[in-house]
Motif scaffolding. Structure first.
Motif, PDB file in Angstrom:
ATOM      1  N   GLU A 241       0.839  -1.201   0.000  1.00  0.00           N
ATOM      2  CA  GLU A 241       0.000   0.000   0.000  1.00  0.00           C
ATOM      3  C   GLU A 241       0.870   1.245   0.000  1.00  0.00           C
ATOM      4  O   GLU A 241       1.891   1.329   0.678  1.00  0.00           O
ATOM      5  N   ARG A 242       0.455   2.247  -0.745  1.00  0.00           N
ATOM      6  CA  ARG A 242       1.248   3.458  -0.937  1.00  0.00           C
ATOM      7  C   ARG A 242       1.001   4.468   0.178  1.00  0.00           C
ATOM      8  O   ARG A 242      -0.132   4.675   0.610  1.00  0.00           O
ATOM      9  N   LEU A 243       2.103   5.101   0.630  1.00  0.00           N
ATOM     10  CA  LEU A 243       2.002   6.205   1.579  1.00  0.00           C
ATOM     11  C   LEU A 243       1.898   7.516   0.806  1.00  0.00           C
ATOM     12  O   LEU A 243       2.354   7.605  -0.354  1.00  0.00           O
ATOM     13  N   PRO A 244       1.331   8.532   1.413  1.00  0.00           N
ATOM     14  CA  PRO A 244       1.342   9.827   0.737  1.00  0.00           C
ATOM     15  C   PRO A 244       2.767  10.366   0.645  1.00  0.00           C
ATOM     16  O   PRO A 244       3.650   9.960   1.416  1.00  0.00           O
ATOM     17  N   ALA A 245       2.997  11.259  -0.274  1.00  0.00           N
ATOM     18  CA  ALA A 245       4.307  11.912  -0.373  1.00  0.00           C
ATOM     19  C   ALA A 245       4.615  12.623   0.936  1.00  0.00           C
ATOM     20  O   ALA A 245       3.711  13.058   1.662  1.00  0.00           O
ATOM     21  N   THR A 246       5.907  12.757   1.257  1.00  0.00           N
ATOM     22  CA  THR A 246       6.279  13.386   2.532  1.00  0.00           C
ATOM     23  C   THR A 246       5.755  14.814   2.617  1.00  0.00           C
ATOM     24  O   THR A 246       5.405  15.282   3.703  1.00  0.00           O
ATOM     25  N   ARG A 247       5.688  15.503   1.483  1.00  0.00           N
ATOM     26  CA  ARG A 247       5.151  16.873   1.505  1.00  0.00           C
ATOM     27  C   ARG A 247       3.666  16.856   1.904  1.00  0.00           C
ATOM     28  O   ARG A 247       3.217  17.666   2.705  1.00  0.00           O
ATOM     29  N   THR A 248       2.919  15.898   1.332  1.00  0.00           N
ATOM     30  CA  THR A 248       1.497  15.774   1.670  1.00  0.00           C
ATOM     31  C   THR A 248       1.319  15.332   3.117  1.00  0.00           C
ATOM     32  O   THR A 248       0.473  15.857   3.848  1.00  0.00           O
ATOM     33  N   LEU A 249       2.119  14.355   3.549  1.00  0.00           N
ATOM     34  CA  LEU A 249       2.041  13.867   4.923  1.00  0.00           C
ATOM     35  C   LEU A 249       2.326  14.989   5.917  1.00  0.00           C
ATOM     36  O   LEU A 249       1.612  15.152   6.921  1.00  0.00           O
ATOM     37  N   ALA A 250       3.353  15.786   5.640  1.00  0.00           N
ATOM     38  CA  ALA A 250       3.691  16.890   6.528  1.00  0.00           C
ATOM     39  C   ALA A 250       2.562  17.914   6.592  1.00  0.00           C
ATOM     40  O   ALA A 250       2.202  18.405   7.668  1.00  0.00           O
ATOM     41  N   SER A 251       1.959  18.198   5.435  1.00  0.00           N
ATOM     42  CA  SER A 251       0.874  19.183   5.398  1.00  0.00           C
ATOM     43  C   SER A 251      -0.346  18.704   6.163  1.00  0.00           C
ATOM     44  O   SER A 251      -0.963  19.458   6.924  1.00  0.00           O
ATOM     45  N   GLU A 252      -0.708  17.415   5.987  1.00  0.00           N
ATOM     46  CA  GLU A 252      -1.915  16.894   6.625  1.00  0.00           C
ATOM     47  C   GLU A 252      -1.759  16.758   8.138  1.00  0.00           C
ATOM     48  O   GLU A 252      -2.742  16.861   8.875  1.00  0.00           O
ATOM     49  N   LEU A 253      -0.522  16.516   8.618  1.00  0.00           N
ATOM     50  CA  LEU A 253      -0.310  16.333  10.055  1.00  0.00           C
ATOM     51  C   LEU A 253       0.219  17.591  10.738  1.00  0.00           C
ATOM     52  O   LEU A 253       0.401  17.608  11.957  1.00  0.00           O
ATOM     53  N   GLY A 254       0.490  18.628   9.957  1.00  0.00           N
ATOM     54  CA  GLY A 254       0.929  19.892  10.547  1.00  0.00           C
ATOM     55  C   GLY A 254       2.351  19.858  11.076  1.00  0.00           C
ATOM     56  O   GLY A 254       2.655  20.457  12.121  1.00  0.00           O
ATOM     57  N   VAL A 255       3.241  19.137  10.381  1.00  0.00           N
ATOM     58  CA  VAL A 255       4.643  19.078  10.772  1.00  0.00           C
ATOM     59  C   VAL A 255       5.484  19.533   9.590  1.00  0.00           C
ATOM     60  O   VAL A 255       4.987  19.715   8.468  1.00  0.00           O
ATOM     61  N   SER A 256       6.785  19.709   9.839  1.00  0.00           N
ATOM     62  CA  SER A 256       7.660  20.118   8.745  1.00  0.00           C
ATOM     63  C   SER A 256       7.970  18.923   7.850  1.00  0.00           C
ATOM     64  O   SER A 256       7.889  17.761   8.274  1.00  0.00           O
ATOM     65  N   ARG A 257       8.362  19.227   6.604  1.00  0.00           N
ATOM     66  CA  ARG A 257       8.683  18.139   5.691  1.00  0.00           C
ATOM     67  C   ARG A 257       9.928  17.394   6.162  1.00  0.00           C
ATOM     68  O   ARG A 257      10.047  16.187   5.992  1.00  0.00           O
ATOM     69  N   THR A 258      10.857  18.128   6.794  1.00  0.00           N
ATOM     70  CA  THR A 258      12.068  17.489   7.322  1.00  0.00           C
ATOM     71  C   THR A 258      11.708  16.436   8.370  1.00  0.00           C
ATOM     72  O   THR A 258      12.272  15.333   8.398  1.00  0.00           O
ATOM     73  N   THR A 259      10.727  16.771   9.222  1.00  0.00           N
ATOM     74  CA  THR A 259      10.271  15.815  10.242  1.00  0.00           C
ATOM     75  C   THR A 259       9.683  14.577   9.580  1.00  0.00           C
ATOM     76  O   THR A 259       9.952  13.443   9.995  1.00  0.00           O
ATOM     77  N   ALA A 260       8.862  14.780   8.545  1.00  0.00           N
ATOM     78  CA  ALA A 260       8.257  13.644   7.842  1.00  0.00           C
ATOM     79  C   ALA A 260       9.329  12.802   7.167  1.00  0.00           C
ATOM     80  O   ALA A 260       9.268  11.558   7.194  1.00  0.00           O
ATOM     81  N   LEU A 261      10.333  13.432   6.561  1.00  0.00           N
ATOM     82  CA  LEU A 261      11.415  12.701   5.916  1.00  0.00           C
ATOM     83  C   LEU A 261      12.195  11.855   6.912  1.00  0.00           C
ATOM     84  O   LEU A 261      12.546  10.697   6.632  1.00  0.00           O
ATOM     85  N   ASP A 262      12.465  12.409   8.105  1.00  0.00           N
ATOM     86  CA  ASP A 262      13.191  11.663   9.133  1.00  0.00           C
ATOM     87  C   ASP A 262      12.439  10.389   9.525  1.00  0.00           C
ATOM     88  O   ASP A 262      13.027   9.308   9.637  1.00  0.00           O
ATOM     89  N   ALA A 263      11.106  10.532   9.772  1.00  0.00           N
ATOM     90  CA  ALA A 263      10.312   9.380  10.210  1.00  0.00           C
ATOM     91  C   ALA A 263      10.241   8.317   9.122  1.00  0.00           C
ATOM     92  O   ALA A 263      10.413   7.114   9.378  1.00  0.00           O
ATOM     93  N   VAL A 264      10.015   8.736   7.886  1.00  0.00           N
ATOM     94  CA  VAL A 264       9.897   7.785   6.780  1.00  0.00           C
ATOM     95  C   VAL A 264      11.236   7.102   6.512  1.00  0.00           C
ATOM     96  O   VAL A 264      11.294   5.884   6.284  1.00  0.00           O
ATOM     97  N   SER A 265      12.331   7.869   6.564  1.00  0.00           N
ATOM     98  CA  SER A 265      13.652   7.290   6.331  1.00  0.00           C
ATOM     99  C   SER A 265      13.971   6.220   7.363  1.00  0.00           C
ATOM    100  O   SER A 265      14.563   5.167   7.038  1.00  0.00           O
TER     101      SER A 265
END
Length: 493
Positions: free
Chosen positions: A43-67
């Motif tokens: 199953e596909r996850l949303p792009a980190t930019r979309t994930l960050a926007s929907e959860l109200g966090v920075s894209r860097t934070t989303a990239l760290d968690a996904v990485s």
């Protein structure tokens, strides 16, 4: 324009008051969803930019968690495609949280009416509803004209979105109500205005609506014994007192009903093809029932669930067509004439009841989905429905005759009754001491679907046997099914 794809992960909560880093909270939230089975392998996850926007966090934070999850093998990144749950998670048993211990003392308090109804409900053990011997209540799905249905479906799903997706008329789509009225007039002899036709979510809903509208707790309902289980439970839920009225070769015994409850409020009958005994209500009994209802100021629910499939001699007129005093509420269903998953039925109200029923539908019901109604309306108007009915009458007659041809081998043990409509009949045991429950259990273990007549009874009856469906079975199913029954009788002696 590039669309935002991927799973919606709004269940993840970020608490900024905690000492734990936001990237760690996001990482743990994603990990828990994956391990609990909330996201499946591939199953596909949303792009980190979309994930960050929907959860109200920075894209860097989303990239760290996904990485971090990629490094652990729970996620995998595909160049040009996105980030996906690792396929190694496919088929894994999800980690389930410990179930909270149920406190019996905290069980919900139900209404007295519901408690009473639960204690009185007929067994509703769900029978296997697949095309085999000897399942009942299932039409021959393989013979349905799916190509025509798909064409009509595509037409309506491409039409105006308000018509397809919006709220429809609570009484039913006007075109379908008119089509039903025309069909009933031509095929069943029922003259009614479209305004008398109300489209419902299956016959079962119609029974509940009629019961709720007409019955006060404790009022008496004549009910065929044996009779239809779904309708029985619907009237029990309304608080009715069901009066078991026996059925003989002419149908419901009106004289017995008058002796037991002359002050009845409602009578439920299946006159065209009695459920489950397959008898046809004689004309004299029909007239007697109408006269009894008129004298008691009562109503009659005529359940004509498969009357369109009459293949005997000249069919008798429906109760509704010979009702001159507005006593009959006619109920029909497309579950048998088309297919069950439509969940479409209808009722035809007496003219005197239309205003009250319209008020109830307007105030308390939102109606059934509009687009299936539109498809059915076109299916009727373009002549496909009439063609299908003719085809299926011939089909069910053939299956009925085939059943009886192969039933000769079990005649010393069971007498299979002839029917004149629909796709089921009954077989009576010649040995009155044989157990229905034991025989049904053995037949089911051998791959057959049978149900004892006693399952349909409000009160015990003298004759024992089983209900045998033949409409959904093919020729090989019927032949092999009868061979199995013959072996069961031979084994039991």
């Amino acid at each position: 324009m590039k669309t935002k794809a991927g799973a919606i992960l709004s269940s993840i909560r970020i608490d900024r008051s905690l000492d734990r880093k936001i990237s760690v909270q996001l990482y743990m939230g994603l990990r828990d969803i994956i391990l609990s089975g909330g996201l499946n392998g591939g199953e596909r996850l949303p792009a980190t930019r979309t994930l960050a926007s929907e959860l109200g966090v920075s894209r860097t934070t989303a990239l760290d968690a996904v990485s971090r999850l990629i490094s652990e093998g729970l996620l995998e990144s595909r160049i040009g495609a996105g980030t996906f749950v690792s396929h190694t998670m496919t088929g894994r048993t999800p980690v389930k949280p410990k179930a909270a211990k149920i406190d019996a003392e905290r069980a919900p308090r139900l209404s007295p009416s519901t408690m009473r109804a639960r204690a009185m409900f007929a067994e509703r053990r769900r029978l296997p509803h697949k095309s085999q011997a000897f399942v009942t209540a299932l039409p021959a799905l393989h013979a349905f004209p799916m190509a025509q249905w798909a064409r009509l479906s595509a037409r309506h799903l491409r039409s105006d979105r308000d018509a397809v997706m919006g709220y429809g008329n609570p009484y039913g789509l006007p075109r379908l109500r008119a089509a039903i009225a025309t069909h009933l007039n031509a095929s069943r002899g029922i003259q009614c205005d479209p305004e008398q036709v109300f489209v419902v979510g299956g016959a079962q809903q119609a029974f509940s609506l009629v019961g709720g509208m007409l019955l006060d707790r404790g009022e008496k309902v004549w009910f065929e014994n044996p009779g239809a289980i779904g309708a029985r439970n619907a009237f029990i839920s309304c608080g009715a007192e069901l009066v078991a009225v026996p059925v003989d070769d002419e149908g419901i015994v009106v004289a017995d009903g008058l002796a037991k409850a002359p002050d009845f409020r409602l009578a439920f009958v299946t006159p065209s093809h009695q459920q489950p005994l397959s008898k046809v209500l004689s004309l004299s009994r029909r007239l007697a029932l109408l006269d009894a209802a008129d004298r008691a100021d009562a109503f009659i629910v005529e359940d004509d669930y498969d009357g369109d499939f009459y293949f005997g001699d000249q069919p008798l007129p429906t109760l509704k067509s010979i009702d001159t005093n507005g006593r009959v509420i006619y109920v029909g269903t497309f579950s048998k004439t088309l297919f069950p998953s439509l969940r479409l039925g209808f009722l035809v109200a007496p003219a005197s009841m239309v205003e009250a029923m319209s008020a109830i539908f307007s105030a308390a019901l939102s109606g059934v989905p509009t687009w299936p109604q539109a498809i059915v309306a076109d299916f009727i108007d373009e002549g496909h429905f009439a063609t299908h009915i003719r085809t299926m009458r011939h089909h069910y007659r053939q299956r009925h005759e085939l059943l009886h041809a192969h039933a000769r081998q079990i005649e010393p043990h069971m007498l299979v009754q002839r029917a004149s409509a629909g796709f089921h009949t009954v077989g009576y045991f010649t040995d009155p001491g044989r157990s229905e429950e034991d025989f049904v259990r053995e037949a089911n273990a051998a791959g057959l679907t049978l149900s004892g007549i006693g399952r349909y009874c409000l009160a015990p009856i003298d004759r024992k046997g089983v209900v045998i469906g033949y409409g959904a079975a093919n020729e090989a199913d019927i032949r092999q099914g009868m061979d199995v029954l013959a072996r069961l009788f031979a084994t039991a002696g």
